[in-house]
Design a protein around this motif. Sequence first.
Motif, PDB file in Angstrom:
ATOM      1  N   HIS A  55     -22.532   7.484  23.983  1.00 46.91           N
ATOM      2  CA  HIS A  55     -23.375   8.356  23.981  1.00 46.91           C
ATOM      3  C   HIS A  55     -24.808   7.923  24.694  1.00 46.91           C
ATOM      4  O   HIS A  55     -25.538   8.402  25.717  1.00 46.91           O
ATOM      5  N   HIS A  56     -25.187   6.630  24.200  1.00 50.20           N
ATOM      6  CA  HIS A  56     -26.630   5.974  24.303  1.00 50.20           C
ATOM      7  C   HIS A  56     -26.714   5.552  25.978  1.00 50.20           C
ATOM      8  O   HIS A  56     -27.512   5.461  26.450  1.00 50.20           O
ATOM      9  N   ALA A  59     -26.687   8.445  28.472  1.00 47.02           N
ATOM     10  CA  ALA A  59     -28.382   8.991  28.365  1.00 47.02           C
ATOM     11  C   ALA A  59     -29.030   7.920  29.256  1.00 47.02           C
ATOM     12  O   ALA A  59     -29.830   8.381  29.927  1.00 47.02           O
ATOM     13  N   SER A  60     -28.790   6.644  28.902  1.00 47.78           N
ATOM     14  CA  SER A  60     -29.611   5.678  29.853  1.00 47.78           C
ATOM     15  C   SER A  60     -29.071   5.945  31.303  1.00 47.78           C
ATOM     16  O   SER A  60     -30.044   5.659  32.305  1.00 47.78           O
ATOM     17  N   LEU A  61     -27.832   6.165  31.777  1.00 45.69           N
ATOM     18  CA  LEU A  61     -27.437   6.073  33.045  1.00 45.69           C
ATOM     19  C   LEU A  61     -28.008   7.350  33.621  1.00 45.69           C
ATOM     20  O   LEU A  61     -28.526   7.421  34.884  1.00 45.69           O
ATOM     21  N   GLY A 182     -20.548  15.389  20.543  1.00 45.71           N
ATOM     22  CA  GLY A 182     -20.343  14.960  19.513  1.00 45.71           C
ATOM     23  C   GLY A 182     -19.934  13.526  19.134  1.00 45.71           C
ATOM     24  O   GLY A 182     -19.378  13.346  18.346  1.00 45.71           O
ATOM     25  N   LEU A 183     -20.564  12.823  19.910  1.00 49.86           N
ATOM     26  CA  LEU A 183     -20.215  11.291  20.064  1.00 49.86           C
ATOM     27  C   LEU A 183     -20.752  10.480  18.772  1.00 49.86           C
ATOM     28  O   LEU A 183     -20.417   9.609  18.498  1.00 49.86           O
ATOM     29  N   LEU A 184     -21.959  10.900  18.344  1.00 54.06           N
ATOM     30  CA  LEU A 184     -22.731  10.327  17.343  1.00 54.06           C
ATOM     31  C   LEU A 184     -22.364  10.773  15.866  1.00 54.06           C
ATOM     32  O   LEU A 184     -22.028  11.884  15.780  1.00 54.06           O
ATOM     33  N   PRO A 185     -22.190   9.973  15.138  1.00 55.52           N
ATOM     34  CA  PRO A 185     -21.851  10.470  13.712  1.00 55.52           C
ATOM     35  C   PRO A 185     -22.798  11.227  12.939  1.00 55.52           C
ATOM     36  O   PRO A 185     -24.148  10.638  13.157  1.00 55.52           O
ATOM     37  N   TRP A 197     -29.050  -2.461  18.536  1.00 57.57           N
ATOM     38  CA  TRP A 197     -28.509  -2.708  19.991  1.00 57.57           C
ATOM     39  C   TRP A 197     -29.681  -1.789  20.953  1.00 57.57           C
ATOM     40  O   TRP A 197     -29.885  -0.793  20.501  1.00 57.57           O
ATOM     41  N   GLN A 198     -29.226  -2.155  22.115  1.00 54.92           N
ATOM     42  CA  GLN A 198     -29.945  -1.345  23.326  1.00 54.92           C
ATOM     43  C   GLN A 198     -28.893  -1.021  24.436  1.00 54.92           C
ATOM     44  O   GLN A 198     -28.974  -1.705  25.325  1.00 54.92           O
TER      45      GLN A 198
END
Length: 457
Positions: A55-56, A59-61, A182-185, A197-198
């Motif tokens: 997910h993150h 978003a960054s890409l 819905g990738l995030l819990p 993490w980044q």
Amino acid sequence: MTTPVLLWFRRDLRLSDQHALLAAAGEGPVIPVYVLDDETPKHRKMGGASRWWLHHSLASLDKSLRDKGSRLILRRGKANEELAKLAEETGAGRVHAIRHYEPWWRNAERAVAKQLDLVCHDGNYLVPPGAITTGSGTPYKIYTPFWRALKEHMPPADPANRPHDIPAPSNWPKSDRLEDWGLLPTKPNWATGFEDWQPGEEGARNRIESFLNHAAEYDAQRNLPSVEGSSRLSPHLHFGEVSPGYVWHRSWQAGGSVDVFLGELGWRDYAQNVILQYPEYGVKNGRDKYDALEWRDFRSSTVRDEFDAWTKGQTGYPIVDAGMRQLWATGWMHNRVRMIAASFLVKHLLIDWREGERWFWDTLVDADYGSNTTNWQWVAGTGIDANMFQRIMAPLTQSEKFDAADYIREWVPELADLSDGAIHDPEAAGCRPKAYPEKLVAHRAARERALSAVKGL
């Protein structure tokens, strides 16, 4: 306007040293796309921790692409079907992608190639898997000669810069919203400890710069959990937020024992060569004789209870419990402790390595089919290149040898007040707190049971 081309992202979520992107940008308007395909991998779809990272990273890409006047199109479904739909919607005549070697991605590439003009590029490994062979032209099965041969091809080519601009189509196709996947819990949010993490290309570069501060001491520090001397680049490399070629060129002159670190990059290449030869390596022993090994019955409630205790860090062995709790809290575990925890499951509890591998697949942010399965089979002794099963790692001795006291204090707070001498084995020291469990099995009894199980093979 020339015909647009599709740029198919998977585990290559970067703009720098991205040869599929460079090729696509050289042909015309580019439509970058990521397809969340849970159908093609079947039981190998990404686990919970990997989905958090994805997910993150996506978003960054997308942000990086928008800075170049482009954007990321998101679709969900079978990759070949969704790419075919996009090609029909946009008139795209070609698909560029980085080549992948997991068996399900190879299947997907064949399916896409039947419908569209698919052009695959290399770039996720130091050398394309399968390219390093013996004198007789056969693939290497053992790491040491593979690494020796790989080094003859090093250094890798200089990393390519990201393009100055990415040509955009006149009209963008519809895209899913990342938040809708819905990738995030949420209920519960078990990823609150992942915040250090980044994910993303910038995070990968920052991680490399941080690692370079102590890369020269890598060999001395990487086995010390309390020091944390490993690079922590594994999830960034797995998701392709940075190329191994870039990592090599950035780190090889760090001096000291950085060559040991470069050998770990080589092990990553080796693991991909293994799954290229043995696509079912995640479920099938590398050595057939271990098919006859009688693991304890996983249907037994006793065995399941012990497995659950292992997953929760409640084995009574502090170094194992610290590692398993770190894994659950952060999605990552120190490399030395991974070996200790895996060995404990396989040899102390005599539980099939595949059960542990599946748990790691779900809980590791760097869950990688090649590396995960190759490492588990190495520890279990079942792999084509593996530690002997009879070499049973002693977790209590390992804990003391590698000075894990502070690491245990961080992750097993019930033991935080114990001395360095007692914390590795509080039960034997006679100071086990009531809040901390007794050992699931005594080391000597576990060792004898494991040796007995393998004796007839």
